[in-house]
Design an enzyme around this catalytic site. Sequence first.
Site, mmCIF file in Angstrom:
data_model
loop_
_atom_site.group_PDB
_atom_site.id
_atom_site.type_symbol
_atom_site.label_atom_id
_atom_site.label_comp_id
_atom_site.label_asym_id
_atom_site.label_seq_id
_atom_site.Cartn_x
_atom_site.Cartn_y
_atom_site.Cartn_z
ATOM 1 N N ASP A 208 8.340 36.165 47.713
ATOM 2 C CA ASP A 208 9.218 36.500 46.574
ATOM 3 C C ASP A 208 10.494 35.653 46.554
ATOM 4 O O ASP A 208 11.309 35.784 45.647
ATOM 5 C CB ASP A 208 9.568 37.998 46.596
ATOM 6 C CG ASP A 208 8.346 38.868 46.361
ATOM 7 O OD1 ASP A 208 7.325 38.344 45.894
ATOM 8 O OD2 ASP A 208 8.410 40.079 46.658
ATOM 9 N N ARG B 181 -4.450 39.997 41.113
ATOM 10 C CA ARG B 181 -3.755 40.949 41.980
ATOM 11 C C ARG B 181 -4.640 42.179 42.163
ATOM 12 O O ARG B 181 -4.485 43.176 41.470
ATOM 13 C CB ARG B 181 -2.390 41.295 41.400
ATOM 14 C CG ARG B 181 -1.492 40.065 41.299
ATOM 15 C CD ARG B 181 -0.081 40.400 40.891
ATOM 16 N NE ARG B 181 0.605 41.186 41.905
ATOM 17 C CZ ARG B 181 1.838 41.656 41.758
ATOM 18 N NH1 ARG B 181 2.502 41.426 40.658
ATOM 19 N NH2 ARG B 181 2.404 42.355 42.727
ATOM 20 N N LYS C 165 14.608 46.752 45.122
ATOM 21 C CA LYS C 165 13.604 47.097 44.109
ATOM 22 C C LYS C 165 12.303 47.595 44.740
ATOM 23 O O LYS C 165 11.800 48.665 44.380
ATOM 24 C CB LYS C 165 13.288 45.860 43.247
ATOM 25 C CG LYS C 165 12.050 46.026 42.372
ATOM 26 C CD LYS C 165 11.783 44.807 41.525
ATOM 27 C CE LYS C 165 10.831 43.808 42.080
ATOM 28 N NZ LYS C 165 9.403 44.074 41.901
ATOM 29 N N ASN C 166 11.763 46.814 45.658
ATOM 30 C CA ASN C 166 10.419 47.144 46.140
ATOM 31 C C ASN C 166 10.393 48.355 47.063
ATOM 32 O O ASN C 166 9.324 48.901 47.331
ATOM 33 C CB ASN C 166 9.764 45.910 46.774
ATOM 34 C CG ASN C 166 9.368 44.896 45.701
ATOM 35 O OD1 ASN C 166 9.318 45.232 44.509
ATOM 36 N ND2 ASN C 166 9.105 43.659 46.106
ATOM 37 N N ARG D 49 13.645 43.145 34.940
ATOM 38 C CA ARG D 49 12.808 44.082 35.693
ATOM 39 C C ARG D 49 13.299 44.238 37.123
ATOM 40 O O ARG D 49 13.113 45.293 37.724
ATOM 41 C CB ARG D 49 11.351 43.584 35.731
ATOM 42 C CG ARG D 49 10.630 43.722 34.402
ATOM 43 C CD ARG D 49 9.177 43.336 34.545
ATOM 44 N NE ARG D 49 8.705 43.822 35.821
ATOM 45 C CZ ARG D 49 7.873 43.184 36.627
ATOM 46 N NH1 ARG D 49 7.375 42.034 36.272
ATOM 47 N NH2 ARG D 49 7.504 43.702 37.778
ATOM 48 N N CYS E 28 4.060 41.993 37.247
ATOM 49 C CA CYS E 28 4.301 40.554 37.247
ATOM 50 C C CYS E 28 3.002 39.759 37.225
ATOM 51 O O CYS E 28 2.111 39.988 38.026
ATOM 52 C CB CYS E 28 5.074 40.166 38.505
ATOM 53 S SG CYS E 28 6.713 39.596 38.137
HETATM 54 C C1 EPZ Z 1 4.214 43.476 46.834
HETATM 55 O O1 EPZ Z 1 3.131 43.321 45.918
HETATM 56 C C2 EPZ Z 1 5.467 43.189 46.031
HETATM 57 N N1 EPZ Z 1 5.547 44.136 44.935
HETATM 58 C C3 EPZ Z 1 5.450 41.754 45.511
HETATM 59 O O2 EPZ Z 1 6.721 41.517 44.948
HETATM 60 C C4 EPZ Z 1 5.240 40.779 46.672
HETATM 61 O O3 EPZ Z 1 5.049 39.477 46.169
HETATM 62 C C5 EPZ Z 1 4.041 41.180 47.522
HETATM 63 O O4 EPZ Z 1 4.134 42.572 47.925
HETATM 64 C C6 EPZ Z 1 3.911 40.342 48.799
HETATM 65 O O5 EPZ Z 1 5.064 40.487 49.577
HETATM 66 C C7 EPZ Z 1 6.016 45.356 45.170
HETATM 67 O O6 EPZ Z 1 6.397 45.710 46.277
HETATM 68 C C8 EPZ Z 1 6.101 46.270 43.987
HETATM 69 P P1 EPZ Z 1 0.243 42.734 48.510
HETATM 70 P P2 EPZ Z 1 1.690 43.857 46.321
HETATM 71 O O7 EPZ Z 1 -0.702 43.857 48.334
HETATM 72 O O8 EPZ Z 1 1.858 45.071 47.159
HETATM 73 C C9 EPZ Z 1 -4.049 40.611 48.576
HETATM 74 C C10 EPZ Z 1 8.271 40.706 43.380
HETATM 75 O O9 EPZ Z 1 8.488 39.568 42.932
HETATM 76 N N2 EPZ Z 1 -4.574 41.960 48.279
HETATM 77 O O10 EPZ Z 1 1.061 42.651 49.739
HETATM 78 O O11 EPZ Z 1 0.896 43.954 45.079
HETATM 79 C C11 EPZ Z 1 -3.322 40.011 47.377
HETATM 80 O O12 EPZ Z 1 -4.205 39.377 46.492
HETATM 81 C C12 EPZ Z 1 6.852 41.219 43.558
HETATM 82 O O13 EPZ Z 1 9.164 41.529 43.682
HETATM 83 C C13 EPZ Z 1 -5.926 42.166 48.292
HETATM 84 O O14 EPZ Z 1 -6.716 41.255 48.553
HETATM 85 O O15 EPZ Z 1 1.189 42.651 47.216
HETATM 86 C C14 EPZ Z 1 -2.353 39.072 48.063
HETATM 87 O O16 EPZ Z 1 -2.996 37.847 48.330
HETATM 88 C C15 EPZ Z 1 5.831 40.416 42.879
HETATM 89 N N3 EPZ Z 1 -6.396 43.417 47.991
HETATM 90 C C16 EPZ Z 1 -2.046 39.761 49.394
HETATM 91 O O17 EPZ Z 1 -3.058 40.733 49.572
HETATM 92 C C17 EPZ Z 1 -5.551 44.456 47.713
HETATM 93 O O18 EPZ Z 1 -6.032 45.569 47.473
HETATM 94 C C18 EPZ Z 1 -0.703 40.461 49.443
HETATM 95 O O19 EPZ Z 1 -0.568 41.365 48.356
HETATM 96 C C19 EPZ Z 1 -4.168 44.233 47.715
HETATM 97 C C20 EPZ Z 1 -3.706 42.966 47.995
#
Ligand code: EPZ
Length: 429
Positions: free
Chosen positions: A309, A124, A23-24, A401, A118
């Site tokens: 995840d 987020r 998916k991702n 999803r 989600c």
């Molecule tokens: C991706 O989300 C995945 N989604 C999520 O999977 C997954 O939980 C996450 O990565 C972590 O592995 C997709 O790939 C579509 P991040 P993403 O940016 O990219 C902070 C699932 O269940 N952060 O790596 O949105 C944030 O708050 C889903 O399949 C900032 O501070 O996650 C978090 O603590 C849900 N500022 C950390 O980074 C930003 O601009 C990691 O988030 C972006 C993120």
Amino acid sequence: MSKKIMIQGGKPLNGEINISGAKNAAVAIIPAAILVDGVCRLENIPNIVDVMVQLDIVKGMGAGVRFLNPTTVEIDATHIGTDEPPYELMRKLRASYYLMGALLSRYHKAEVAMPGGCNFGGVRPIDLHIKGFEALGAVTSIKEGGFVCVEAENGLIGKTIFLDVVSVGATMNIMLAATLAEGTTTIENAAKEPHIVDLANFLNAMGADICGAGTDVIKIHGVEKLHGGTYSIIPDQIEAGTYMAAVAATGGSLTLNNIIPKHLECISTKLIEMGAEVEYTDDTVRVTRTDPLHKTNIKTLPYPGFPTDMQPQMAIPLCLADGASVITEGVWDSRFRYVDELRKMGADVHVDGKVAVFNGVPKLMGAPVTAYDLRAGAAMIIAGLAAQGETAISDTRHIERGYDDIVGKLQSVGAQIEYVEVADEGGEN
Ligand code: EPZ
């Protein structure tokens, strides 16, 4: 009418399951096809709602989208006519934020709805994505109605960008934006997840010049244009991990086909500590659990650490293990909303901020529960399969999803699980 998933639990799982495409990776590679002049043929596409929404978004922007078979789609974005993707579809999907990087790269401008997706209870943010775009020369503004506008009037110019937090989305979005930029962009403290490598491999297969994906320094040498080609999406690490956790919770023996062993190491290490047996071939994994479960501790971290995840799903075998196990959530501020549902099934769990202590109980009992988000929903299914009696899971749309035919796949390995149509009761969301 709405749907529920009904499970008669307490039966071991035995047999084989084919794992679908990731998916991702798919939700990033589909918008990446916008950068390509020509036809991209994508193989191993999972049949899940997030992917279909992402395809509808690019179609709504004028791209040709044609399925050749259920897992192969062709996208032709050569003549996409708009830089404004359909807002209502974008709001449904977190990963629609990849449209920003892709459109910025191709048109030097993107105006998109603030992404949805989600909601597992925490914030987020997308500040790092914006910081990356701005470093490359874009100007950002927030417009009425929750729209984000990023624009680089004079085009994007490569820079070195250090990510304060390891972010999957920011790494991928900056990679997309930098692909057609002038000069070299370096992302430092980049995320290393398998889907980051997959996006880079896809872009390189279409003519991009990206190196270092899978390490914490990624270099993107901008190119003028990308060409069409064929690319096969990697298998879904989390889908495979979900079935591994399921058989650990129920007992039995499952063989999972179409996997990449390296991606599952962090998960199998924990399952082995819990008493399961894990055997790999080049592209299969077999997980067997016959003995009682042992307690263990898990801390989620960016790849190659234990994936956040997989956190809710692994909690289920820990609910049934001897003694007290501790799960520490190291990626998100809050991802334990599902615990309230587990308590209804007899689990003994204490949550304090990012830490949850699971005191093992001899059995879980079926109950009506809600799937609050995608992975929480998968955890509810595993809990239902392992529990004595009947579990009814509502809000199944979250599960659809991200899991390709999870009910059918589980039925094929002996689970008593089915969808039922129910009259809307009101009060649930
Ligand atoms: C991706 O989300 C995945 N989604 C999520 O999977 C997954 O939980 C996450 O990565 C972590 O592995 C997709 O790939 C579509 P991040 P993403 O940016 O990219 C902070 C699932 O269940 N952060 O790596 O949105 C944030 O708050 C889903 O399949 C900032 O501070 O996650 C978090 O603590 C849900 N500022 C950390 O980074 C930003 O601009 C990691 O988030 C972006 C993120």
